[in-house]
Design a protein around this motif. Structure first.
Motif, PDB file in Angstrom:
ATOM      1  N   GLY A 237      57.737  33.828   2.999  1.00 22.36           N
ATOM      2  CA  GLY A 237      58.738  33.554   4.066  1.00 22.36           C
ATOM      3  C   GLY A 237      58.361  33.025   5.229  1.00 22.36           C
ATOM      4  O   GLY A 237      59.219  32.609   5.993  1.00 22.36           O
ATOM      5  N   GLU A 238      57.049  32.870   5.703  1.00 24.26           N
ATOM      6  CA  GLU A 238      56.895  32.162   7.000  1.00 24.26           C
ATOM      7  C   GLU A 238      56.786  30.729   6.829  1.00 24.26           C
ATOM      8  O   GLU A 238      55.765  30.181   7.130  1.00 24.26           O
ATOM      9  CB  GLU A 238      55.519  32.887   7.338  1.00 24.26           C
ATOM     10  N   ILE A 239      57.974  30.270   6.267  1.00 23.54           N
ATOM     11  CA  ILE A 239      58.036  28.975   6.256  1.00 23.54           C
ATOM     12  C   ILE A 239      57.780  28.031   7.442  1.00 23.54           C
ATOM     13  O   ILE A 239      57.472  26.964   7.434  1.00 23.54           O
ATOM     14  CB  ILE A 239      59.111  28.574   5.356  1.00 23.54           C
ATOM     15  N   GLY A 240      58.350  28.512   8.629  1.00 23.31           N
ATOM     16  CA  GLY A 240      58.008  27.743   9.934  1.00 23.31           C
ATOM     17  C   GLY A 240      56.581  27.327   9.995  1.00 23.31           C
ATOM     18  O   GLY A 240      56.363  26.556  10.807  1.00 23.31           O
ATOM     19  N   HIS A 241      55.709  27.909   9.432  1.00 24.94           N
ATOM     20  CA  HIS A 241      54.347  27.547   9.599  1.00 24.94           C
ATOM     21  C   HIS A 241      53.854  26.874   8.434  1.00 24.94           C
ATOM     22  O   HIS A 241      52.431  26.519   7.956  1.00 24.94           O
ATOM     23  CB  HIS A 241      53.375  28.681   9.894  1.00 24.94           C
ATOM     24  N   MET A 242      54.598  26.294   7.520  1.00 21.82           N
ATOM     25  CA  MET A 242      54.038  25.189   6.495  1.00 21.82           C
ATOM     26  C   MET A 242      53.815  24.023   7.200  1.00 21.82           C
ATOM     27  O   MET A 242      54.478  23.759   8.209  1.00 21.82           O
ATOM     28  CB  MET A 242      55.505  24.770   5.488  1.00 21.82           C
ATOM     29  N   THR A 243      52.650  23.266   6.818  1.00 20.96           N
ATOM     30  CA  THR A 243      52.397  22.253   7.446  1.00 20.96           C
ATOM     31  C   THR A 243      53.090  21.090   7.088  1.00 20.96           C
ATOM     32  O   THR A 243      53.239  20.709   5.806  1.00 20.96           O
ATOM     33  CB  THR A 243      50.774  21.930   7.192  1.00 20.96           C
ATOM     34  N   ILE A 244      53.687  20.078   7.937  1.00 22.55           N
ATOM     35  CA  ILE A 244      54.553  19.293   7.606  1.00 22.55           C
ATOM     36  C   ILE A 244      53.986  17.736   8.055  1.00 22.55           C
ATOM     37  O   ILE A 244      53.889  16.797   7.375  1.00 22.55           O
ATOM     38  CB  ILE A 244      55.862  19.263   8.297  1.00 22.55           C
ATOM     39  N   SER A 245      53.060  18.030   9.091  1.00 22.70           N
ATOM     40  CA  SER A 245      52.208  16.593   9.595  1.00 22.70           C
ATOM     41  C   SER A 245      50.783  17.341   9.750  1.00 22.70           C
ATOM     42  O   SER A 245      50.676  18.154  10.784  1.00 22.70           O
ATOM     43  CB  SER A 245      52.778  16.210  10.651  1.00 22.70           C
ATOM     44  N   LEU A 246      49.796  16.450   9.217  1.00 22.23           N
ATOM     45  CA  LEU A 246      48.301  16.913   9.591  1.00 22.23           C
ATOM     46  C   LEU A 246      47.976  16.855  11.058  1.00 22.23           C
ATOM     47  O   LEU A 246      47.198  17.449  11.709  1.00 22.23           O
ATOM     48  CB  LEU A 246      47.300  16.207   8.802  1.00 22.23           C
TER      49      LEU A 246
END
Ligand SMILES: [Zn+2]
Length: 385
Positions: A237-246
């Protein structure tokens, strides 16, 4: 106050009957037997136990069907209470709620310095205030539920780490149980919010349900078959820390380009200041929304772009978990008027299948600002029901 004054022997039948009364009360014994498939004599004996425990009361609202009016059953709202606490990084909010989620009293105290001692002192004071305001006897309080920002060890009730306040290893459960002699449960705030939304938002029975909290950070709580999901290392659930941009901006977690570096209130302000030449120095997330409401196109555009970015995060979530319902809440979602159309358009453009693009699984919070504090209270109710 004596811990464990409130103790209930829980059985599957008892839990089924109590939940039926919670969801469908006023309801008669005969109706409970009919809808649950439990035999009428068993229903009667369990209802007697529930009445002895003062969890259920009789009322006389039954519809007469020719014969004697049936006696109806309701949850007892005046005998048992729970304390719910939303422990944020700026302030601590506490409440007393009854068994059906009516908030009876509230307190809110600011956190002025980020030390463990000060945090615990403010937490204790906020709880003492609501218990005192209610004037309730200790043995009527089932327990205290805490929704804590950051990473929480649920088993020990310890706050392990909070990026926003810098606190580490705060033994919340241990300290509060010693202070109040009540049972205490501690949960991460986004998971508590998911529980509050699920428990009090009237969604019926859903197999999979995710709530995304977008505010100072981004978190989510996931519920599968009525239960919160934690994952193997309790970071599901820690989706705030999915990488969106390298090569994106540095995040508070140390990585780069995390989802929350694009969509929090602070992120919106940073982007507005870069893109709008005459943006005021003291711009805030609330101001961006105000200007957008006033019709300032450049601020509306910033929010619409934010909606696209939120939509991209949600598409990642759909492709990994594909929940039946995704509920959006938190401070940033107050601007839903400008965000929602581009969130939905982004899902419609990017979701993999026609069905996923068309089925609208996105909705705004129904419980609103109280979802987190009520979810904290529900941490105790899930044990009871
Ligand atoms: Zn991060």
């Amino acid at each position: 106050m004596v811990r464990g004054t409130f103790q209930m022997m829980k059985s599957v039948n008892k839990s089924t009957i109590l939940n039926k009364i919670r969801q469908s009360g006023p309801i008669s014994r005969a109706e409970i037997a009919k809808v649950t498939g439990i035999t009428p004599p068993t229903v009667s004996s369990i209802v007697k136990e529930l009445m002895d425990e003062k969890l259920v009361v009789e009322s006389n609202l039954g519809e007469s069907q020719g014969g004697r009016k049936p006696t109806m059953l309701l949850l007892n709202r005046n005998e048992h209470y729970v304390v719910g606490v939303d422990a944020g990084s700026d302030s601590i909010k506490a409440c007393v709620s009854d068994l059906v989620g009516n908030i009876l009293v509230r307190s809110e105290l600011p956190i002025k310095s980020h030390t463990i001692e000060n945090f615990l002192a403010v937490l204790i004071q906020a709880i003492q205030l609501v218990i005192k305001d209610m004037g309730i006897e200790g043995n009527k309080v089932i327990g205290i539920g805490i929704a804590m920002h950051g990473v929480v060890d649920v088993a020990t009730g310890t706050s392990l780490y909070s990026a926003n306040s810098g606190l580490r290893n705060v033994h919340i459960k241990e300290v509060l149980e010693d202070t109040f002699d009540l049972q205490v449960r501690v949960e991460n705030n986004s998971r508590a919010m998911a529980l509050g939304e699920y428990w009090f938002g009237d969604y019926g029975t859903l197999k999979s349900f995710t709530v995304i909290n977008i505010g100072r950070g981004v978190g989510s709580g996931m519920i599968e078959s009525g239960k919160l999901r934690y994952g193997a290392q309790e970071i599901a659930g820690e989706i705030g820390h999915m990488t969106i941009s390298l090569d994106g901006e540095k995040c508070s977690c140390g990585n780069q380009g995390c989802f929350e570096t694009f969509v929090t209130g602070d992120a919106i302000v940073r982007r507005a200041k870069i893109k709008i030449p005459d943006a005021p120095e003291e711009l805030t997330g609330e101001k961006v929304y105000e200007y957008a409401l006033e019709g300032k196109k450049e601020y509306q555009k910033i929010l619409e772009e934010t909606g696209v970015l939120i939509g991209i995060g949600i598409v990642n979530l759909i492709h990994s978990l594909n929940p039946e319902k995704i509920v959006l809440g938190g401070g940033v979602m107050k601007s839903h008027k400008f965000l929602m159309p581009s969130i939905i358009a982004t899902i419609q453009q990017r979701a993999l299948t026609e069905k996923a693009r068309k089925d609208n699984m996105i909705t705004l919070t129904r419980v609103g600002d109280d979802a987190t504090i009520l979810g904290a209270a529900a941490l105790l109710l899930t044990k009871l029901f």
